[in-house]
Enzyme design. Structure first.
Site, short mmCIF file in Angstrom:
data_model
loop_
_atom_site.label_atom_id
_atom_site.label_comp_id
_atom_site.label_asym_id
_atom_site.label_seq_id
_atom_site.Cartn_x
_atom_site.Cartn_y
_atom_site.Cartn_z
N ASP A 1 0.82 -1.21 0.00
CA ASP A 1 0.00 0.00 0.00
C ASP A 1 0.86 1.26 0.00
O ASP A 1 0.52 2.26 -0.65
CB ASP A 1 -0.92 0.01 1.22
CG ASP A 1 -2.05 -1.01 1.10
OD1 ASP A 1 -2.42 -1.34 -0.03
OD2 ASP A 1 -2.55 -1.46 2.15
N ASN B 1 -4.78 9.58 1.38
CA ASN B 1 -5.34 8.84 2.52
C ASN B 1 -5.93 9.77 3.58
O ASN B 1 -7.11 9.68 3.90
CB ASN B 1 -4.26 7.96 3.18
CG ASN B 1 -4.14 6.62 2.52
OD1 ASN B 1 -4.84 6.32 1.56
ND2 ASN B 1 -3.25 5.79 3.03
N ALA C 1 -10.90 5.93 0.86
CA ALA C 1 -9.80 5.02 0.57
C ALA C 1 -8.82 4.95 1.73
O ALA C 1 -8.17 3.92 1.94
CB ALA C 1 -9.08 5.45 -0.70
N THR D 1 -9.31 3.00 6.22
CA THR D 1 -8.84 1.77 6.86
C THR D 1 -7.38 1.85 7.26
O THR D 1 -6.80 0.84 7.68
CB THR D 1 -9.04 0.57 5.91
OG1 THR D 1 -8.36 0.85 4.67
CG2 THR D 1 -10.50 0.33 5.63
N TYR E 1 -4.61 4.93 9.03
CA TYR E 1 -4.42 5.56 10.34
C TYR E 1 -5.76 5.82 11.02
O TYR E 1 -5.91 5.67 12.24
CB TYR E 1 -3.64 6.85 10.14
CG TYR E 1 -3.16 7.53 11.41
CD1 TYR E 1 -3.19 6.89 12.65
CD2 TYR E 1 -2.64 8.81 11.36
CE1 TYR E 1 -2.73 7.52 13.79
CE2 TYR E 1 -2.17 9.46 12.49
CZ TYR E 1 -2.23 8.80 13.71
OH TYR E 1 -1.78 9.43 14.83
N ASN E 2 -6.76 6.21 10.23
CA ASN E 2 -8.09 6.48 10.78
C ASN E 2 -8.65 5.29 11.54
O ASN E 2 -9.20 5.44 12.63
CB ASN E 2 -9.02 6.86 9.62
CG ASN E 2 -10.46 7.01 10.06
OD1 ASN E 2 -10.83 7.95 10.76
ND2 ASN E 2 -11.29 6.06 9.65
N LEU E 3 -8.51 4.09 10.99
CA LEU E 3 -9.02 2.90 11.67
C LEU E 3 -8.24 2.62 12.95
O LEU E 3 -8.82 2.24 13.97
CB LEU E 3 -8.94 1.70 10.72
CG LEU E 3 -9.48 0.38 11.26
CD1 LEU E 3 -10.95 0.49 11.64
CD2 LEU E 3 -9.29 -0.74 10.23
N SER E 4 -6.92 2.84 12.92
CA SER E 4 -6.10 2.65 14.12
C SER E 4 -6.50 3.61 15.23
O SER E 4 -6.34 3.31 16.41
CB SER E 4 -4.62 2.84 13.79
OG SER E 4 -4.19 1.88 12.84
#
EC number: 2.7.1.23
Length: 260
Positions: A47, A119, A157, A160, A162-165
Site C-alpha cells: 500500500d 489517505n 480510501a 482503513t 491511520y483512521n481505523l487505528s
C-alpha cells in the site's frame, strides 16, 4: 472486424525482493512500455508503494489508471498477485475514482504550504503537551477547543489506514463522506469524531500554537509548527484504481468491518 489490441501496460516495481521477483515473472510474459506511453500502470508492492505512485501521478496531466498487485504486507489497496492472464484481469477490472484532499497549512512563522493527500491529513502534537485545536466546518466553528494528541481527516480510501487505528469509522467507497477522527481525545473525552460530506471545507486553528506546537501531515509530507490548516476535496483531480471484480476495495471494506 479486427480485434481491438490490448491496452499498453507500464510496470512499476517496489524496491523489495518479493516485488522484484514478481516483476521478473511479469516481464517474462508481457511487454511493457514507459509510463508516458502506457494506457494502464501495473504497480507491484504494498500500500505504501501504491500511495507513492499515486502521488507521482498527481503531477501528470493525464494520470493513468492503476492496477496494483500485492507484493507487500497488507496490500489493502492491491489485488492478489498472479502473473497469469494479466490482460484478461485488467479487461474485467472495476474502476474506482479517487479525489485527493488538498491541505493548505500556514505556519506560526507565516509560511504557506499546500500539499495533497490521498489517505488522510493528520494534525499531531509535537511535544509532551497536548494539542488544543479549534474546529470549523464550512466557516462555522463546531468545536471551540479539542484537547487531544491530534485529529485527522480521512478519505474513504484512507479510512482503513491511520483512521481505523485511531478508532475512526470505515467509510464505504460510494459514501461521498470524510471521517473526522480525534486522536486520543482528552476533552471532550467521549467525542468520537464526525462524518462530513466530501464537499465540506474543514479548518483547524491551533490554540496556543507556540506553547503547544502541532505538525500537519498530508499522507507522508509533514509541516511543522502550524497555526491554521484548511482541508478541501479537490474534485478537479481524479485518480483511478482498478480492482478484480471478485475482490474489489468496497468488498474489502465490508469484510474489514466484520474482522475480529
Amino acid at each position: 472486424m479486427a480485434d481491438t489490441p490490448p491496452p499498453k501496460l507500464a510496470l512499476l516495481v517496489s524496491d523489495t525482493e518479493a516485488a522484484d521477483e514478481g516483476g521478473q515473472a511479469l516481464r517474462a510474459r508481457y511487454d511493457f512500455v514507459p509510463v508516458r506511453d502506457a494506457d494502464i500502470v501495473v504497480a507491484l508492492g504494498g500500500d505504501g508503494f501504491l500511495l507513492q505512485v499515486l502521488h507521482e501521478a498527481l503531477s501528470a496531466s493525464d494520470p493513468k489508471p492503476m492496477f496494483g498487485m500485492n507484493r507487500g504486507t497488507v496490500g489493502f489497496l492491491m489485488n492478489e498477485f498472479e502473473p497469469e492472464d494479466l490482460h484478461g484481469r485488467i479487461a474485467a477490472a472495476r474502476g474506482f475514482g479517487l479525489h485527493p484532499l488538498m491541505m493548505t497549512a500556514i505556519t506560526v512563522g507565516g509560511e504557506t504550504i499546500i500539499s495533497p493527500a490521498i489517505n488522510e491529513v493528520s494534525l499531531l502534537r509535537e511535544t509532551r503537551q497536548t494539542a488544543k485545536i479549534e474546529i470549523a466546518i464550512d466557516g462555522q466553528v463546531r468545536m471551540e477547543e479539542l484537547i487531544s494528541d491530534g485529529i485527522l481527516v480521512a478519505t474513504p480510501a484512507g479510512s482503513t489506514a491511520y483512521n481505523l487505528s485511531a478508532n475512526g469509522p470505515i467509510l464505504p467507497l460510494q459514501s461521498d463522506l470524510l471521517a473526522l477522527t480525534p486522536i486520543s481525545p482528552f476533552r471532550p473525552r467521549r467525542w468520537r469524531g464526525a462524518l462530513l460530506p466530501q464537499a465540506s471545507v474543514i479548518e483547524f486553528r491551533v490554540l496556543e500554537a507556540r506553547k503547544r506546537p502541532v505538525s500537519a501531515v498530508a499522507d507522508q509530507r509533514e509541516v511543522r509548527d502550524v497555526d491554521t490548516v484548511r482541508i478541501v476535496t479537490d474534485k478537479s483531480i481524479r485518480l483511478e484504481l482498478l480492482f478484480d471484480p471478485g475482490y474489489a476495495l468496497d468488498d474489502r471494506i465490508v469484510l474489514e468491518q466484520f474482522a475480529s
